[in-house]
Design an enzyme around this catalytic site. Structure first.
Site, PDB file in Angstrom:
ATOM      1  CE  LYS A  28     -12.133   2.982   0.792  1.00 30.99           C
ATOM      2  NZ  LYS A  28     -11.659   4.020   1.723  1.00 30.99           N
ATOM      3  CD  GLU A  41      -3.262   0.676   2.040  1.00 29.46           C
ATOM      4  OE1 GLU A  41      -2.956   0.649   3.247  1.00 29.46           O
ATOM      5  OE2 GLU A  41      -4.428   0.530   1.640  1.00 29.46           O
ATOM      6  CG  HIS A  56       6.411 -29.820   3.431  1.00 29.63           C
ATOM      7  ND1 HIS A  56       6.723 -31.143   3.228  1.00 29.63           N
ATOM      8  CD2 HIS A  56       7.298 -29.380   4.361  1.00 29.63           C
ATOM      9  CE1 HIS A  56       7.726 -31.492   4.013  1.00 29.63           C
ATOM     10  NE2 HIS A  56       8.086 -30.445   4.718  1.00 29.63           N
TER      11      HIS A  56
END
Lengths: 526, 526
Positions: free
Chosen positions: A459, A325, A354
């Protein structure tokens, strides 16, 4: 144990001299940054030193109160949170000190029962409602240092329901609502859902709610009007992704009995070490330099964060936010399009050995590993032997070394941050180290690390979705209409109408027919 | 709600025609793959069709029992796990069916109390000891479908201690030890630590232990010798990262009362859909095609997995393993060095909007987003309103659309997998879709998706670390010696000696002096 092992026969192990040359140490709390497998060259460091010095000077100006976030007209003060005397105005110093005192007071009142649930029982659980920096920081602290924190960090009603159902007792849960602006939709929704659950349970929400928000924000006003248990301040000079050592992180830490003063102490010590103008001895400057060299100053390699410690599994998510960010920016400070970034992912070692370490060694050379090694813990005191003379912890450390060397053999760079033990001061120091490294790196590539302009578009579009949904619901009548007809009536896109109408039909809020084929589907009011 | 919203004024929304053209649907369980924002072109699909058909034919051969993993001389049979009648030998069919019967039997015995704790109480918790595919699959199932699963997936003694301390009651905990080879170090250590904890608590470990392992493996022999509660088989034709629908995932699912038959049913249905030779109607072929076009067949973009559903937050980690361990390969099947890969990361929406979506929109264009959208859940039945006419779920879906469009506006590609609801059949279908897409993609880029040769080097080096530690401990005497002296005595690297000796000194297992300076430090036996 068989013959001489393969460790030192795998190519690429640094010599002791290389290690000593690329080692940066902080004594208290004990922390070592080992850059000897990062492929750095002395000549590059010499060449970069003026730029690093300039970045350090810019950070000094920032700490002195310069408006380092000009877009938003804001100062950048997370360093003052652990050294309030450095704040540029006495009133700010006083506010930070007062926040500490009020955290201490409230935690004491919780412990001694002055603050208790409506039935007089103690509050036994903490539910945090917040998202982004308001959740990740507290989650990291509590997971690393111990304690139980319930979190609502989304607006998924199914997830909210699950979290509320998982509370031992809503009546004995203190709810911390954290939002600097006080208007974050996800946090508001989480708060409203908890409040509704309280009402259903015959509880008065305000009696068990605490606000952490900007003074005068919408949330602050609501908390005041409803008489919430307490309100703690946030300041506009603290960004969400660097707010963990503000009341955002300190309050939950204090309420859970964690050493929040130790967090501040460790961060302050690291701040001192990372103000050092001598680049070679400054771990943040050296880390920023390594990032720059490893990524070409333009994110050419991703940072894979691999802590060899279960309690640091959230560090990668925390750093993902802090770094991406801050660094992921379209324009530099001169307004030139640069499309910057530095991708971060990872979980923990040796578990990830793994999972995706196969690709790290054999696949795309598009990353550098950031190992975190914790030398000892309380669990080392009375170990069992899993093989003669070998403990589980020996295996863990062996896997760290093995993976580091297996990557080095293939020319995959890595760096290692080693801490003696994981406690509050060390964690504070690690957080402060990365905060300053991000700030320095942003200076080097000339971007504003403290705004997030790219978040607005999503937004805004989401708000548009809700507006269209509202109009769609009002437009639906008794007569079923097709997507094309509805789109025409609404002067909108059929794609958008279909996406909304299909979902509302499945949820039983509109009537849908022939949903299997979007072109034939028809919708009506319920 | 104000004026007409911004959703359809943001550029880049697909037209209804584009959406219909790039939509692939499976009816049962309902699942839609929407590729209309992936930037695909019809001509490319036509050109790729022969290659996709060839990949589908190769998968047919694989399913018929070809040795698709030649390095390890193994067949690849995870598709048989949900259609046992397709296994190439009747004995294999019988073994799969018998494993289902034994899972059903054991789950019933647990429910009816035939299998109970040593004090006669029911087992109330499940502790899974496993790593990689042996942990991620079960964790995904349980997190998505509900239930409480404790997991030891590492050899960190501090993490092991924390997990054991967090069990409500060790005595009432059934321990599943999962390891195909039966010799995975982390899993062995976890098992030994739990066994030691049982002994300390006066409990007989074998009485509450269950093995899931290859018949005849070291673990199988141990479980038999110690009379463990039960043993369930794994087969060498199932890889760890595709073992979730073997007893690895089905047993914990069944013990927790989840719909494990539904998982199998959904996966089998998806297998039917993804065997379709008509590429355009085959979601796995279309997904593999999209990956190829988006990454140049060489991982040029990372896959950011963003499920808009809290219960799918582990999907990104599951896919990270499945994709990166399968695709991240040094050599193609002709032995040419290709350094392949396809990086996967992500958490969940809309939470990540407040973390790294800033970089996705404004920063490096080095990724494509893989959205997962869940249209409805039980929590939608009695929603509260967070704004007039708006629910929390409306906001969640709005954020999905908003983020998708904000990325599209900037030319960042995405694809969306939509499911009507998240239940066992749908989850099984999603898992099967990605399994086959990975297989097809590997065929297209001509690599073996079913081995992991790169993991060995790190394990070998780790073994070497333990060997050197053993030699170091034996070499230490009463007289303190420097790192250089010890390295000479051991004919080893001073870097390696220092790393080991420092840690052992901090843990109190050797005597260390002057640790602050590696060149002056001296070590002796305790």
């Amino acid at each position: 144990m068989g013959p001489r092992g393969a460790w030192d026969s795998i190519a690429g192990m640094p010599t002791f001299e290389q290690y000593l040359a690329w080692r940066v140490v902080v004594e208290t709390p004990a922390l070592e940054l080992d850059l000897s497998d990062a492929g750095l060259a002395a000549a590059d460091l010499t060449a970069a030193t003026p730029r690093l010095r300039a970045a350090l000077a810019a950070m000094q100006a920032l700490e002195a109160g310069a408006v380092a976030n000009p877009d938003e007209g804001r100062r950048v003060g997370h360093y003052w949170l652990r050294a309030p005397e450095l704040a540029p105005e006495p009133a700010m110093t006083a506010e930070i000190l007062e926040s500490w005192a009020s955290i201490e007071r409230f935690a004491a009142e919780l412990r001694d029962g002055t603050v208790s649930a409506s039935d007089g029982q103690p509050f036994r659980d903490i539910l945090l409602v917040g998202i982004g920096g308001s959740a990740l920081g507290p989650q990291l602290l509590v997971d690393a240092l111990g304690g139980r924190l319930h979190v609502l960090d989304n607006t998924d009603p199914d997830g909210i329901h699950r979290t509320l159902a998982g509370l031992p007792a809503l009546a004995h849960t203190l709810v911390l609502v954290t939002s600097k602006s006080g208007s974050t939709v996800e946090t508001r929704n989480g708060m409203l859902e908890v409040a509704a659950a309280c009402t259903r349970a015959g509880l008065e929400f305000g009696r068990q709610a605490v606000a952490i928000t900007g003074v005068g924000s919408h949330l602050d006003q609501l908390a005041r009007a409803q008489g919430w248990r307490a309100r703690f301040p946030l300041w506009d000079w603290v960004g969400g992704r660097t707010s963990v050592l503000s009341p955002v992180g300190l309050l939950p830490a204090a309420l859970l009995g964690l050493d929040w003063r130790g967090l501040l102490r460790g961060a302050a010590a690291m701040d001192v070490a990372t103000r050092n103008p001598e680049v070679r001895a400054n771990p943040a400057a050296m880390l920023a330099h390594a990032w720059f060299m490893l990524t070409g100053g333009h994110g050419e390699r991703a940072m894979v964060v691999l802590p060899y410690a279960d309690r640091l599994v959230l560090l990668s998510r925390y750093l993902q936010q802090l770094v991406m960010e801050s660094i992921g920016k379209r324009e530099d400070r001169q307004g030139r399009e640069v499309w910057q970034g530095l991708t971060v992912y990872g979980n923990k070692g040796s578990t990830d050995q793994h999972a995706y370490v196969q690709q790290l060694r054999d696949g795309l050379p598009d990353f550098f590993a950031s190992f975190v090694r914790v030398l000892t813990s309380d669990a080392d005191r009375h170990p069992i032997e899993v093989e003669p003379g070998v403990t589980s912890g020996d295996c863990l450390d062996g896997f760290y070394h093995g993976t580091r060397q297996a990557l080095a053999e293939r020319g995959r760079p890595s760096l290692t941050l080693t801490i003696d033990r994981l406690d509050a001061p060390t964690l504070g120091a690690v957080i402060a180290l990365f905060e300053r490294s991000v700030g320095l790196y942003a200076e080097m590539v000339d971007i504003n690390a403290y705004h997030q302009p790219g978040v607005e578009a999503g937004k805004l579009a989401a708000r548009g979705v809700l507006t269209l949904q509202h109009r769609l619901l009002r437009a639906l009548g008794e007569q079923p209409r097709s997507v094309a007809e509805l789109a025409e009536a609404l002067a909108s896109e059929p794609f958008a109408v279909w996406q909304l109408a299909r979902r509302l039909a499945l949820a039983g809020r509109v009537r849908g027919e022939a949903l299997a084929d979007p072109s034939s589907a028809r919708f009506a009011a319920i």
